[in-house]
Design an enzyme around this catalytic site. Structure first.
Site, PDB file in Angstrom:
ATOM      1  CB  CYS A 249      -0.996  -0.031   1.154  1.00  0.00           C
ATOM      2  SG  CYS A 249      -2.357   1.170   0.925  1.00  0.00           S
TER       3      CYS A 249
ATOM      4  CG  HIS B  13      -4.108  -3.473   2.311  1.00  0.00           C
ATOM      5  ND1 HIS B  13      -3.179  -3.137   3.273  1.00  0.00           N
ATOM      6  CD2 HIS B  13      -4.675  -2.310   1.901  1.00  0.00           C
ATOM      7  CE1 HIS B  13      -3.193  -1.826   3.454  1.00  0.00           C
ATOM      8  NE2 HIS B  13      -4.094  -1.306   2.625  1.00  0.00           N
TER       9      HIS B  13
ATOM     10  CD  GLU C 125      -2.298  -6.310   4.719  1.00  0.00           C
ATOM     11  OE1 GLU C 125      -2.492  -5.137   5.091  1.00  0.00           O
ATOM     12  OE2 GLU C 125      -1.760  -6.596   3.621  1.00  0.00           O
TER      13      GLU C 125
END
Length: 219
Positions: free
Chosen positions: A91, A200, A202
């Site tokens: 990001c 992202h 994650e």
């Protein structure tokens, strides 16, 4: 030079750089699930010594650069890359790798690992928030097995042009693109030891987990 073989069962070490920005705990858990031993720290030597360094980032470009410089993160990134040591930016942790960022008319110098400017997306609706597909180049290691998946984005700014020209003197980076509201922007880069994603991983479910496993497997 070939890296020495890792003993059976030994997991590579990853430092998630703690410089006051990013969804740190979720990043740590995701990289642990991807197969690494993870330490969350701002310690310079630990960040230099780890097999991999993950640079997160959430919020404003200028604030992230201030936090990064406060822990000498820009130096850490530069030294690791000079030695061919893997770095993954996520990001705003990707955005700060470019030469500069412009937000609200304010220009901030970035790490300048890649030339170019991070600027506001020119789309009818900003921020770009939610799941989106990406345009993956042939030969990608990062996206292997997840080329056609969707990933989670949340950002108002991005690199809308890719400006690094190698003229075949070095291997050209693999650049992945995405589109929002008719505006194209860089979604990911694979450039030797330096990889990065605007989205992202994650927060991207199984697809993001596959990407992190692919990165950890290279360490």
């Amino acid at each position: 030079m070939t890296a020495p073989a890792r003993p059976d069962g030994e997991r590579p070490t990853v430092v998630v750089l703690d410089y006051g920005s990013g969804n740190l705990r979720s990043a740590v858990r995701a990289v642990e699930r991807a197969g690494a031993e993870v330490v969350l720290t701002a310690d310079k030597q630990a960040a230099l010594d780890a097999d991999g360094l993950l640079v997160p980032g959430v919020g404003a470009f200028a604030a992230c650069m201030d936090g990064l410089r406060a822990v000498k993160g820009d130096e850490i990134i530069g030294r690791r890359l000079a030695g061919g040591r893997p770095v993954l930016g996520i990001c705003v942790g990707m955005q700060i790798l470019f030469g500069r960022g412009i937000e609200h008319g304010v220009e901030t110098v970035g790490c300048d690992e890649w030339p170019g400017t991070v600027e506001r997306l020119e789309a009818p609706v900003v921020p770009h928030m939610g799941w989106n597909t990406v345009e993956v180049p042939e030969g990608s290691t990062l996206f292997a097995g997840a080329e056609n998946e969707r990933f989670y984005f949340v950002h108002s700014y991005g690199a809308r042009r890719w400006e690094l020209v190698t003229n075949d003197r070095t291997r050209a980076p693999l650049v992945t693109w995405a589109e929002h509201g008719g505006d194209r922007f860089v979604a990911a880069v694979e450039n030797g030891p330096l990889w990065a994603t605007q989205f992202h991983p994650e927060k991207s479910g199984d697809a993001g987990a596959a990407l992190l496993r692919n990165w950890v497997a290279t360490l």
